[in-house]
Design an enzyme around this catalytic site. Structure first.
Site, mmCIF file in Angstrom:
data_model
loop_
_atom_site.group_PDB
_atom_site.id
_atom_site.type_symbol
_atom_site.label_atom_id
_atom_site.label_comp_id
_atom_site.label_asym_id
_atom_site.label_seq_id
_atom_site.Cartn_x
_atom_site.Cartn_y
_atom_site.Cartn_z
ATOM 1 N N ASP A 46 0.850 -1.199 0.000
ATOM 2 C CA ASP A 46 0.000 0.000 0.000
ATOM 3 C C ASP A 46 0.886 1.248 0.000
ATOM 4 O O ASP A 46 0.387 2.375 -0.105
ATOM 5 C CB ASP A 46 -1.021 -0.014 1.144
ATOM 6 C CG ASP A 46 -0.380 0.017 2.514
ATOM 7 O OD1 ASP A 46 0.861 -0.134 2.611
ATOM 8 O OD2 ASP A 46 -1.114 0.167 3.518
ATOM 9 N N SER A 47 2.218 1.045 0.053
ATOM 10 C CA SER A 47 3.157 2.148 -0.203
ATOM 11 C C SER A 47 2.921 2.704 -1.608
ATOM 12 O O SER A 47 3.429 3.770 -1.947
ATOM 13 C CB SER A 47 4.603 1.669 -0.049
ATOM 14 O OG SER A 47 4.828 0.504 -0.812
ATOM 15 N N ASP A 85 -1.257 -6.130 -0.538
ATOM 16 C CA ASP A 85 -1.292 -5.495 0.781
ATOM 17 C C ASP A 85 -2.701 -4.976 1.054
ATOM 18 O O ASP A 85 -3.225 -4.159 0.272
ATOM 19 C CB ASP A 85 -0.305 -4.318 0.749
ATOM 20 C CG ASP A 85 0.295 -4.031 2.098
ATOM 21 O OD1 ASP A 85 -0.025 -4.734 3.067
ATOM 22 O OD2 ASP A 85 1.123 -3.090 2.165
ATOM 23 N N GLU A 184 9.266 -4.433 10.504
ATOM 24 C CA GLU A 184 9.715 -3.144 9.958
ATOM 25 C C GLU A 184 10.256 -2.241 11.061
ATOM 26 O O GLU A 184 9.593 -2.040 12.098
ATOM 27 C CB GLU A 184 8.547 -2.446 9.224
ATOM 28 C CG GLU A 184 8.957 -1.096 8.656
ATOM 29 C CD GLU A 184 7.977 -0.514 7.641
ATOM 30 O OE1 GLU A 184 7.000 -1.200 7.267
ATOM 31 O OE2 GLU A 184 8.202 0.632 7.225
HETATM 32 O O1 KIV Z 1 3.566 -1.155 1.666
HETATM 33 C C1 KIV Z 1 4.747 -1.547 1.691
HETATM 34 O O2 KIV Z 1 5.546 -1.280 0.790
HETATM 35 C C2 KIV Z 1 5.154 -2.366 2.825
HETATM 36 C C3 KIV Z 1 6.606 -2.708 2.930
HETATM 37 C C4 KIV Z 1 7.375 -1.522 3.365
HETATM 38 C C5 KIV Z 1 6.839 -3.877 3.793
HETATM 39 O O3 KIV Z 1 4.362 -2.704 3.640
#
Ligand code: KIV
Length: 279
Positions: A46-47, A85, A184
Site C-alpha cells: 500500500d506504499s 497489501d 519493519e
Molecule cells: O507497503 C509496503 O511497501 C510495505 C513494505 C514496506 C513492507 O508494507
C-alpha cells in the site's frame, strides 16, 4: 513452465537457512523485470499511495486502487509469489468484510497471498482469512497504517517491554496461521531473537541481517524515489538521475534537429515518388 514460489517453499528456505527476497512492485513492466531477475516475492504494497500515487501516506489507498495495481503485477509475474497489501479499513471493520476484501486480491487481482498490519488484535482476522484459504503475511514493528497512533515513523521494540510485546504479537500471529511476518524498523538484535523463536520466516525492512529475508521498496533501492529514503535503504543505482539525463539529451536533440535522424524515418519504396503538390 517455471514453478511459482509457494508458502511451503518459503518454509523450506527457512529450514535450509536460505535467505529470501521480496521487493515492492506496482506495475507490469517492473514486475516482469523483478520476476525475471529472480525475486522470490513481489509485494504490491500500500506504499503504492505515497510512492506512486502521490498521497502523503498510505491511509487514503482504496481496495480498488490496490486491485488495479495487483492485476498489473500479476500479469507480469511467472515465478514470484504475488502478495497484495490490504489497505487501511479493508480488514479492521468486520470479519466478513476482511474475508471479502482479502478474497478479491486472489479472485480479481491474481495474487497468491495478502499482507495485513497489526499484532494479536488481528489474530481473529488472520484466522478467518486462512480458514477461507487465503494465505496471510503479517506485519509488525513500524506499521505505517498506524502512523498517527505511533506518533510518526519511528523505530519500534526498542525497550524491554516493547520488545516483549513484539514477540508476543509475533507468536500470536504465527498461532493464528500467518505464513511469514514482515518486521519493519525494529532493532537488529530484537528482530534476530523474534526470528529464532518463530517457525515461519521473518522478512525484515530496517530490521537487520538476522531476519530470514529482506524487503525494500523498489523505488528506494533503484534511486527512483521522490521521498527522503530511510537509513535502512541501500541504493543500488540512481535511476532518477539516469532518467533526467536521458530526458535532457532528448530535449536538446529535438530542439537542435538532431532527432529524429534518417534512421528513425520511414521511406517510400524506390519506384514511388509521391507528390502532394496537386491536391
Ligand atoms: O507497503 C509496503 O511497501 C510495505 C513494505 C514496506 C513492507 O508494507
Amino acid at each position: 513452465m517455471m514453478a511459482r514460489v509457494t508458502t511451503m517453499a518459503l518454509m523450506e528456505m527457512k529450514a535450509r537457512g536460505e535467505k529470501m527476497t521480496m521487493l515492492t512492485a506496482y506495475d507490469y513492466p517492473t514486475a516482469s523485470l523483478l520476476d525475471e531477475a529472480g525475486v522470490d516475492m513481489l509485494l504490491v504494497g500500500d506504499s503504492l499511495g505515497n510512492v506512486v500515487l502521490g498521497y502523503e501516506d498510505t491511509l487514503p489507498v482504496t481496495m480498488d486502487e490496490m486491485i488495479h495495481h495487483t492485476k498489473a503485477v500479476a500479469r507480469g509475474t511467472r515465478r514470484a509469489m504475488v502478495v497484495g497489501d490490504m489497505p487501511f479499513l479493508s480488514y479492521q471493520t468486520s470479519l466478513p468484510e476482511a474475508v471479502s476484501n482479502g478474497g478479491r486480491f486472489l479472485k480479481e487481482g491474481g495474487a497468491q497471498a495478502v499482507k495485513l498490519e497489526g499484532g494479536s488484535e488481528r489474530a481473529g482476522v488472520v484466522r478467518s482469512l486462512v480458514e477461507t484459504g487465503i494465505p496471510v503475511m503479517g506485519h509488525l514493528g513500524l506499521t505505517p497504517q498506524s502512523v498517527h497512533q505511533l506518533g510518526g515513523f519511528r523505530v519500534q521494540g526498542k525497550d524491554e517491554a516493547a520488545a516483549r510485546r513484539l514477540l508476543q504479537d509475533a507468536l500470536a500471529l504465527e498461532e493464528a496461521g500467518v505464513f511469514a511476518l514482515v518486521l519493519e524498523a525494529v532493532p537488529a538484535q530484537v528482530a534476530a531473537q523474534v526470528t529464532s523463536r518463530l517457525q515461519v520466516p521473518t522478512i525484515g525492512i530496517g530490521a537487520g541481517p538476522g531476519c530470514d529475508g529482506q524487503v525494500l521498496v523498489v523505488h528506494d533501492m533503484l534511486g527512483l524515489s521522490m521521498r527522503k529514503t530511510p537509513k535502512f535503504v541501500k541504493q543500488y543505482v540512481r535511476l532518477g538521475d539516469c532518467i533526467k539525463d536521458a530526458v535532457r539529451a532528448y530535449q536538446e536533440d529535438v530542439k537542435s534537429g538532431a532527432f529524429p535522424g534518417l534512421e528513425h524515418c520511414y521511406a517510400v519504396p524506390k519506384n514511388e515518388q509521391p507528390s502532394l503538390s496537386k491536391i
